[in-house]
Design a protein around this motif. Structure first.
Motif, PDB file in Angstrom:
ATOM      1  N   VAL A   1       0.713  -1.101   0.005  1.00  0.00           N
ATOM      2  CA  VAL A   1       0.027  -0.098  -0.036  1.00  0.00           C
ATOM      3  C   VAL A   1       0.953   1.277  -0.094  1.00  0.00           C
TER       4      VAL A   1
ATOM      5  N   ILE B   1      -1.182  -1.139  -4.399  1.00  0.00           N
ATOM      6  CA  ILE B   1      -2.310  -0.264  -4.121  1.00  0.00           C
ATOM      7  C   ILE B   1      -1.804   1.028  -3.949  1.00  0.00           C
TER       8      ILE B   1
ATOM      9  N   GLY C   1      -2.261   4.620  -3.014  1.00  0.00           N
ATOM     10  CA  GLY C   1      -3.220   5.332  -2.132  1.00  0.00           C
ATOM     11  C   GLY C   1      -2.897   6.626  -2.290  1.00  0.00           C
TER      12      GLY C   1
ATOM     13  N   PHE D   1     -11.747   1.564   1.880  1.00  0.00           N
ATOM     14  CA  PHE D   1     -10.099   1.516   1.610  1.00  0.00           C
ATOM     15  C   PHE D   1      -9.748  -0.191   2.209  1.00  0.00           C
TER      16      PHE D   1
ATOM     17  N   ILE E   1      -8.389  -3.556   0.040  1.00  0.00           N
ATOM     18  CA  ILE E   1      -7.371  -4.312   0.299  1.00  0.00           C
ATOM     19  C   ILE E   1      -7.715  -5.736   0.359  1.00  0.00           C
TER      20      ILE E   1
ATOM     21  N   THR F   1      -8.078  -7.234  -2.986  1.00  0.00           N
ATOM     22  CA  THR F   1      -6.904  -7.654  -3.634  1.00  0.00           C
ATOM     23  C   THR F   1      -6.182  -8.825  -3.040  1.00  0.00           C
TER      24      THR F   1
ATOM     25  N   PHE G   1       2.102  -1.523   4.742  1.00  0.00           N
ATOM     26  CA  PHE G   1       1.846   0.000   4.576  1.00  0.00           C
ATOM     27  C   PHE G   1       2.799   1.009   4.240  1.00  0.00           C
TER      28      PHE G   1
ATOM     29  N   CYS H   1      -7.140  -4.830   9.473  1.00  0.00           N
ATOM     30  CA  CYS H   1      -6.205  -5.461   8.589  1.00  0.00           C
ATOM     31  C   CYS H   1      -5.567  -6.324   9.328  1.00  0.00           C
TER      32      CYS H   1
END
Length: 285
Positions: free
Chosen positions: A55, A87, A89, A135, A139, A142, A159, A182
């Protein structure tokens, strides 16, 4: 793999990969970036043919692609093989929109998923919570798309870096709930979670309130993590031979006896990072 001397110090028991169902918190400062650690874990996952979900909140994909080449991995090829899902962001987080709707739009492509919102659209806790919930769905989708069952293990969710959400005005409690969700997701898939966040004591984003300031926020993240990697500059100031120091420690709940807490100096080179015992800048572990 990534940085051999760091692998030797971390001594993770299974192919230098983070242990299953564990979280790693990387803290750094504005004067000593911990970004090189992110690249280390990405390279180790890809070279071990394991899935990594990156991310990117502070960098675009080309940044990781360029560094990856220096470390001997082709991240474009890794995405084509399904080893890397990126990803993004960053691009849409500060993009201009005609207004914020109740249904925050998110789009998924392979390997890129984009979070669409603006800093100005985060005006209250409910809005912040909705954006992070959407969001999280990006995730989750994915990860699920790549892993057909929970037995397909060793996915690593990274992250880089979580501080961006703070400075964008997201509610602190909502971020903590997001991180918790998460972590639960990654545990379901027998994987690992890695978070990078700034820990400068003199920086306090406007999103912090009197009840939950930056120090408490960091302590709560530390409490949820099994391994703590703290990157900071030298107390003595700038050195030509040493870029900074890294402290590796257990989290409050970690009882792994094989893990050896330690503090090392490091030197960032063009295509590598050397780690060595304090006071031995020319030595490599």
């Amino acid at each position: 793999m990534g940085y051999a001397s760091l692998d030797a110090s971390l001594s993770f028991p299974d192919d230098n990969l983070p242990p299953n169902k564990r979280s790693i918190l990387i803290t750094d400062t504005l004067s000593a970036s911990g970004n090189f650690l992110i690249h280390h874990f990405i390279v180790n996952q890809v070279k071990s043919d394991k899935h990594v979900v990156l991310v990117g909140l502070s960098q675009i994909f080309n940044h990781y692609l360029t560094i990856g080449r220096k470390l001997g991995v082709n991240l474009t090829l890794a995405t084509q093989k399904g080893l890397l899902s990126f990803i993004d962001g960053l691009t849409s987080l500060y993009s201009q929109t005609d207004g914020f709707s109740k249904s925050t739009s998110t789009t998924i492509t392979i390997p890129t998923a984009v979070l669409t919102c603006t800093a100005s659209s985060i005006s209250n806790s409910q809005t912040s919570k909705e954006i992070l919930q959407n969001f999280y769905k990006v995730i989750k989708q994915t990860i699920v798309a790549r892993h057909s069952s929970i037995d397909d293990s060793r996915v690593c969710l990274i992250f880089d870096d979580l501080s961006i959400l703070l400075y964008a005005g997201f509610n602190v409690r909502d971020i903590l709930e997001f991180v918790k969700a998460c972590r639960m997701l990654i545990e379901k898939y027998n994987g690992s979670l890695i978070i990078l966040i700034h820990a400068d004591e003199d920086v306090s984003p406007s999103s912090f309130d009197d009840e939950l300031d930056q120090e408490i926020f960091l302590k709560l993240l530390i409490y949820q993590s099994e391994y703590l990697l703290s990157v900071r500059g030298l107390g003595s100031g700038f050195s030509r031979d040493v870029s900074g120091e890294i402290t590796m420690a257990r989290g409050p709940k970690n009882q792994d006896k094989w893990f050896r807490p330690s503090t090392l100096h490091y030197k960032v080179l063009d295509n590598n990072v050397q780690f060595f015992a304090k006071g031995f800048s020319q030595g490599v572990l």
